[in-house]
Design a protein around this motif. Structure first.
Motif, PDB file in Angstrom:
ATOM      1  N   VAL A  23      38.660 -13.817 -45.578  1.00 55.36           N
ATOM      2  CA  VAL A  23      38.687 -11.837 -45.254  1.00 55.36           C
ATOM      3  C   VAL A  23      37.285 -11.357 -45.237  1.00 55.36           C
ATOM      4  O   VAL A  23      36.431 -11.139 -43.838  1.00 55.36           O
ATOM      5  CB  VAL A  23      38.986 -11.034 -46.037  1.00 55.36           C
ATOM      6  N   ASP A  24      36.157 -11.945 -45.268  1.00 55.49           N
ATOM      7  CA  ASP A  24      35.142 -12.061 -45.192  1.00 55.49           C
ATOM      8  C   ASP A  24      34.649 -12.398 -44.048  1.00 55.49           C
ATOM      9  O   ASP A  24      33.456 -11.671 -43.525  1.00 55.49           O
ATOM     10  CB  ASP A  24      33.828 -12.416 -46.137  1.00 55.49           C
ATOM     11  N   VAL A  25      35.322 -13.381 -43.060  1.00 58.02           N
ATOM     12  CA  VAL A  25      34.885 -13.440 -41.995  1.00 58.02           C
ATOM     13  C   VAL A  25      35.413 -12.242 -41.460  1.00 58.02           C
ATOM     14  O   VAL A  25      34.685 -12.286 -40.233  1.00 58.02           O
ATOM     15  CB  VAL A  25      35.640 -15.638 -41.255  1.00 58.02           C
ATOM     16  N   PHE A  26      36.585 -12.137 -41.590  1.00 59.39           N
ATOM     17  CA  PHE A  26      37.456 -10.936 -40.471  1.00 59.39           C
ATOM     18  C   PHE A  26      36.938  -9.714 -40.926  1.00 59.39           C
ATOM     19  O   PHE A  26      37.252  -9.500 -39.671  1.00 59.39           O
ATOM     20  CB  PHE A  26      39.380 -11.418 -41.270  1.00 59.39           C
ATOM     21  N   THR A  27      35.944  -9.388 -41.891  1.00 59.85           N
ATOM     22  CA  THR A  27      36.081  -8.233 -41.796  1.00 59.85           C
ATOM     23  C   THR A  27      34.807  -7.220 -40.472  1.00 59.85           C
ATOM     24  O   THR A  27      35.124  -5.504 -40.417  1.00 59.85           O
ATOM     25  CB  THR A  27      35.021  -7.616 -43.089  1.00 59.85           C
ATOM     26  N   PRO A  28      34.288  -7.914 -40.169  1.00 66.64           N
ATOM     27  CA  PRO A  28      33.522  -7.737 -38.201  1.00 66.64           C
ATOM     28  C   PRO A  28      34.277  -6.943 -37.356  1.00 66.64           C
ATOM     29  O   PRO A  28      33.739  -5.932 -37.051  1.00 66.64           O
ATOM     30  CB  PRO A  28      32.372  -8.379 -37.572  1.00 66.64           C
ATOM     31  N   LYS A  29      35.640  -7.053 -37.965  1.00 63.80           N
ATOM     32  CA  LYS A  29      36.886  -7.330 -37.131  1.00 63.80           C
ATOM     33  C   LYS A  29      37.031  -5.666 -37.289  1.00 63.80           C
ATOM     34  O   LYS A  29      38.227  -5.192 -37.040  1.00 63.80           O
ATOM     35  CB  LYS A  29      37.550  -8.077 -36.539  1.00 63.80           C
ATOM     36  N   TYR A  30      37.233  -5.051 -38.508  1.00 63.37           N
ATOM     37  CA  TYR A  30      38.198  -3.990 -39.111  1.00 63.37           C
ATOM     38  C   TYR A  30      36.941  -3.367 -39.323  1.00 63.37           C
ATOM     39  O   TYR A  30      36.278  -3.287 -40.001  1.00 63.37           O
ATOM     40  CB  TYR A  30      38.621  -4.553 -40.425  1.00 63.37           C
ATOM     41  N   ASP A  31      37.859  -1.507 -39.562  1.00 62.58           N
ATOM     42  CA  ASP A  31      37.778  -0.618 -40.546  1.00 62.58           C
ATOM     43  C   ASP A  31      37.708  -0.261 -42.058  1.00 62.58           C
ATOM     44  O   ASP A  31      36.264   0.052 -42.499  1.00 62.58           O
ATOM     45  CB  ASP A  31      37.725   0.554 -40.128  1.00 62.58           C
ATOM     46  N   ILE A  32      38.215  -1.203 -42.312  1.00 67.27           N
ATOM     47  CA  ILE A  32      38.743  -1.335 -43.922  1.00 67.27           C
ATOM     48  C   ILE A  32      39.197  -2.147 -44.135  1.00 67.27           C
ATOM     49  O   ILE A  32      40.650  -2.724 -44.009  1.00 67.27           O
ATOM     50  CB  ILE A  32      39.476   0.439 -44.216  1.00 67.27           C
ATOM     51  N   GLY A  39      44.965  -8.176 -59.672  1.00 65.24           N
ATOM     52  CA  GLY A  39      43.040  -7.456 -60.907  1.00 65.24           C
ATOM     53  C   GLY A  39      42.940  -8.691 -61.298  1.00 65.24           C
ATOM     54  O   GLY A  39      42.400  -9.451 -60.258  1.00 65.24           O
ATOM     55  N   PRO A  40      42.062  -8.604 -62.018  1.00 62.72           N
ATOM     56  CA  PRO A  40      41.004  -9.286 -62.312  1.00 62.72           C
ATOM     57  C   PRO A  40      41.622 -10.570 -62.896  1.00 62.72           C
ATOM     58  O   PRO A  40      40.630 -12.053 -62.777  1.00 62.72           O
ATOM     59  CB  PRO A  40      40.303  -8.983 -63.387  1.00 62.72           C
ATOM     60  N   ASN A  41      42.783 -11.324 -62.051  1.00 64.03           N
ATOM     61  CA  ASN A  41      43.562 -12.450 -62.961  1.00 64.03           C
ATOM     62  C   ASN A  41      42.663 -13.071 -61.690  1.00 64.03           C
ATOM     63  O   ASN A  41      42.774 -14.786 -60.808  1.00 64.03           O
ATOM     64  CB  ASN A  41      44.618 -12.581 -62.622  1.00 64.03           C
ATOM     65  N   ALA A  42      42.842 -12.223 -60.518  1.00 61.66           N
ATOM     66  CA  ALA A  42      42.176 -13.251 -58.758  1.00 61.66           C
ATOM     67  C   ALA A  42      40.842 -13.836 -59.205  1.00 61.66           C
ATOM     68  O   ALA A  42      39.678 -13.057 -59.692  1.00 61.66           O
ATOM     69  CB  ALA A  42      42.230 -12.067 -57.859  1.00 61.66           C
ATOM     70  N   GLY A  43      40.221 -14.816 -58.125  1.00 60.06           N
ATOM     71  CA  GLY A  43      38.903 -15.389 -57.894  1.00 60.06           C
ATOM     72  C   GLY A  43      38.890 -15.087 -56.502  1.00 60.06           C
ATOM     73  O   GLY A  43      39.297 -16.226 -56.013  1.00 60.06           O
ATOM     74  N   HIS A  44      38.261 -15.019 -55.802  1.00 59.12           N
ATOM     75  CA  HIS A  44      37.718 -15.041 -54.735  1.00 59.12           C
ATOM     76  C   HIS A  44      36.519 -14.984 -53.932  1.00 59.12           C
ATOM     77  O   HIS A  44      35.519 -14.604 -54.105  1.00 59.12           O
ATOM     78  CB  HIS A  44      38.237 -13.724 -53.990  1.00 59.12           C
ATOM     79  N   THR A  45      36.204 -16.963 -53.049  1.00 61.70           N
ATOM     80  CA  THR A  45      34.850 -16.943 -53.597  1.00 61.70           C
ATOM     81  C   THR A  45      34.130 -16.997 -52.180  1.00 61.70           C
ATOM     82  O   THR A  45      35.072 -17.028 -51.320  1.00 61.70           O
ATOM     83  CB  THR A  45      35.083 -18.510 -53.709  1.00 61.70           C
ATOM     84  N   ILE A  46      33.728 -16.186 -51.822  1.00 63.45           N
ATOM     85  CA  ILE A  46      31.817 -16.238 -50.562  1.00 63.45           C
ATOM     86  C   ILE A  46      31.124 -16.731 -50.568  1.00 63.45           C
ATOM     87  O   ILE A  46      30.598 -16.875 -52.070  1.00 63.45           O
ATOM     88  CB  ILE A  46      33.042 -15.086 -50.509  1.00 63.45           C
ATOM     89  N   ILE A  47      31.384 -18.011 -49.934  1.00 65.90           N
ATOM     90  CA  ILE A  47      29.208 -18.191 -49.368  1.00 65.90           C
ATOM     91  C   ILE A  47      29.058 -18.175 -48.051  1.00 65.90           C
ATOM     92  O   ILE A  47      29.781 -18.355 -47.040  1.00 65.90           O
ATOM     93  CB  ILE A  47      30.068 -20.090 -50.038  1.00 65.90           C
ATOM     94  N   PHE A  48      27.971 -17.839 -47.659  1.00 72.26           N
ATOM     95  CA  PHE A  48      26.733 -17.294 -47.349  1.00 72.26           C
ATOM     96  C   PHE A  48      25.688 -17.388 -47.053  1.00 72.26           C
ATOM     97  O   PHE A  48      25.246 -17.157 -48.107  1.00 72.26           O
ATOM     98  CB  PHE A  48      27.624 -16.339 -45.992  1.00 72.26           C
ATOM     99  N   VAL A 412      36.826 -26.060 -41.730  1.00 70.89           N
ATOM    100  CA  VAL A 412      36.359 -26.999 -42.380  1.00 70.89           C
ATOM    101  C   VAL A 412      34.914 -27.208 -43.314  1.00 70.89           C
ATOM    102  O   VAL A 412      34.163 -27.426 -43.431  1.00 70.89           O
ATOM    103  CB  VAL A 412      35.703 -28.251 -41.061  1.00 70.89           C
ATOM    104  N   GLY A 413      35.067 -26.268 -44.311  1.00 70.14           N
ATOM    105  CA  GLY A 413      33.966 -26.097 -45.280  1.00 70.14           C
ATOM    106  C   GLY A 413      33.875 -24.942 -45.840  1.00 70.14           C
ATOM    107  O   GLY A 413      34.795 -23.656 -45.678  1.00 70.14           O
ATOM    108  N   PRO A 414      33.094 -24.702 -47.204  1.00 70.08           N
ATOM    109  CA  PRO A 414      33.354 -22.945 -47.699  1.00 70.08           C
ATOM    110  C   PRO A 414      32.744 -22.595 -47.188  1.00 70.08           C
ATOM    111  O   PRO A 414      32.873 -21.125 -47.385  1.00 70.08           O
ATOM    112  CB  PRO A 414      33.132 -23.305 -49.517  1.00 70.08           C
ATOM    113  N   ASP A 415      30.854 -22.718 -46.422  1.00 70.67           N
ATOM    114  CA  ASP A 415      30.362 -21.675 -45.926  1.00 70.67           C
ATOM    115  C   ASP A 415      31.193 -20.668 -44.893  1.00 70.67           C
ATOM    116  O   ASP A 415      32.587 -21.142 -43.799  1.00 70.67           O
ATOM    117  CB  ASP A 415      29.717 -22.359 -45.211  1.00 70.67           C
ATOM    118  N   ARG A 416      31.130 -19.357 -44.497  1.00 72.38           N
ATOM    119  CA  ARG A 416      31.229 -18.515 -43.426  1.00 72.38           C
ATOM    120  C   ARG A 416      31.355 -19.083 -42.554  1.00 72.38           C
ATOM    121  O   ARG A 416      32.437 -19.384 -40.963  1.00 72.38           O
ATOM    122  CB  ARG A 416      30.477 -17.764 -43.179  1.00 72.38           C
TER     123      ARG A 416
END
Ligand code: GDP
Ligand code: IMO
Ligand code: MG
Length: 422
Positions: A23-32, A39-48, A412-416
């Motif tokens: 989602v983080d990688v795709f965001t530049p292509k979207y408006d929203i 809810g907070p049962n989710a854990g979404h990891t973003i690394i950059f 191929v790895g956790p980074d953006r």
């Protein structure tokens, strides 16, 4: 990403597929970017850029300062945890207040919902679901039984409504003889969280999203959990309590089915599951331990060991069917670097009968595998698909043929940066 459309990015197995990263990688292509369930049962990891964030309720589009992020009506939200999560981002220098809108129709997770979660799990004994303990089940149950509190409720007479619901929960807990809890401190933080939430636009997000779509803007709906944890289509009763599938995008954001564009189905090159419930491809041997070790397969929310196994094409095909997946995204391919043999489950077998259709209950079914030669190469520094080793190309081609769906991105790895389009 056509204009005026909602694209969905959905975890199509048991969660933790890497939704946050993509989602983080795709965001530049979207408006929203909008969360529609969970809810907070989710854990979404973003690394950059050497930084790591784990988001729970806040959409993963939040790092792109120009984009509107929405917590939709299908979500449940715990004000205290939301405050902690948002403040962490504010401390890191992200300004959220104007560009994170919360649906007035999203339901509130009360401290006593979390106690109820624990109490129900304790009552189930060995049949427990292995929930994240965040009060998800009790909150969605209460939504369905029409006794819950919504974000919009904090705008009027809130204390009275809160006390009434809390008293109801205390009565249930007393009936269950579950008295070993003290929420005094938690409740204080929770009330602070309610005050903090008032600083955010609490809106009719379905109207906002539809207006944006009419103006030709595009929306990325960020899934939480995975298809096999969906309340209808997952391995019931070992599931979460929301609609994690594509239908949940429509109900959880208030958008019509004909606004849905691409449906991205995200999966790992192998399988994992946290919590209880049947998992035919689970490995109890050294290979399972090796996958866990290399893939760092420990829960982002609870720290529990994730159960590991080979890729399950029965589950994948089922998820593609119920979600209408148009493109597949394969994550964590690098974790399989150096394995001599890689396996994929192509059918389930029980009492001499084989099936490639998802059974009503997967308990007792054993996997039928097909073996593939592994690759020697380290994938983590690759930058384009033509650098892939032939063995990986063959594995991907097999998945595409079996599922009749293209794999358009390989991670191929956790980074953006470690994200390769095909
Ligand atoms: P989500 O819940 O679907 O967003 O996924 P999680 O964040 O719970 O779990 C995915 C984990 O895998 C995180 O720790 C990510 O940093 C990591 N990750 C994502 N993509 C890759 C990848 O391609 N390779 C490796 N090695 N790790 C990845
Ligand atoms: P993300 O969005 C993996 C699992 C729990 C438990 C079951 C029910 O990060 O992929 P709940 O607390 O929802 O009532 O627990 O669902 N579960 C997840 N597993 N990733 C998740 O979210 C999950 N959210 C819930 O472990 O088995
Ligand atoms: Mg996760």
């Amino acid at each position: 990403m056509a204009k005026g459309k909602v694209d969905a990015l959905l975890g199509i197995v048991f969660g933790d597929e890497g939704k946050g990263k993509v989602v983080d990688v795709f965001t530049p292509k979207y408006d929203i970017v909008a969360r529609f369930a969970g809810g907070p049962n989710a854990g979404h990891t973003i690394i950059f850029e050497g930084k790591k964030f784990v988001l729970r309720s806040i959409p993963s589009g939040i790092f792109d300062e120009g984009k509107l992020n929405i917590i939709g009506n299908g979500c449940v939200i715990a004000p205290d945890l939301f405050m902690a999560e948002a403040q962490e981002l504010e401390t890191a220098g992200y300004n959220l207040k104007e560009r994170l809108h919360i649906s007035k129709r999203a339901h509130l997770i009360l401290p006593t919902h979390r106690v109820l979660d624990r109490a129900y799990e304790a009552a189930k004994g060995k049949n427990k679901v292995g929930t994240t303990g965040k009060g998800i089940g009790p909150t969605y149950s209460e939504k369905a039984s029409r006794t819950g509190l919504r974000v919009g409720d904090i705008l009027e007479n809130f204390q009275q409504k809160y006390q009434m619901l809390k008293a109801r929960h205390e009565q249930i807990l007393s009936d269950l003889h579950y008295t070993d809890y003290d929420i005094a401190e938690e409740e204080q933080k929770w009330m602070e969280g309610v005050e903090y939430m008032r600083q955010f636009p609490l809106t009719d997000t379905e109207t906002e999203i539809n207006q944006a779509l009419r103006q030709g803007k595009n929306v990325l709906a960020e899934g939480a959990q995975g298809t096999m944890l969906d309340i209808d289509h997952g391995t019931y009763p070992f599931v979460s309590s929301s609609s994690t599938t594509c239908g949940g995008v429509c109900t959880g954001l208030g958008v019509a089915p004909n606004t849905i564009g691409e449906v991205f189905g995200i999966f790992k090159a192998y399988s994992t599951r946290v919590g209880s419930g049947p998992f035919p491809v689970e490995l109890f041997d050294e290979t399972g331990d090796k996958i866990r070790e290399i893939g760092h397969e420990y829960g982002a929310v609870t720290g529990r060991n994730r159960r590991c196994g080979w890729l399950d094409l029965v589950a994948l095909k089922y998820a593609i069917m119920v979600n209408g997946v148009s493109q597949l995204i394969m994550m964590k391919s690098d974790v399989l670097d150096g394995f001599d043999t890689i396996r994929a489950c192509i059918a389930y077998e029980k009492d001499g009968v084989q099936t490639t259709d998802m059974p009503y209950d997967t308990e007792g079914w054993t996997p039928v595998y097909r073996d593939f030669p592994g690759w020697e190469q380290n994938l983590t520094s690759l930058t384009s698909a033509d650098q892939f080793p032939q063995e990986l190309k063959d594995y991907i081609r097999f998945i595409e043929e079996e599922t009749e769906t293209p794999v358009t991105i390989v991670s191929v790895g956790p980074d953006r940066e470690q994200t390769i389009s095909r």
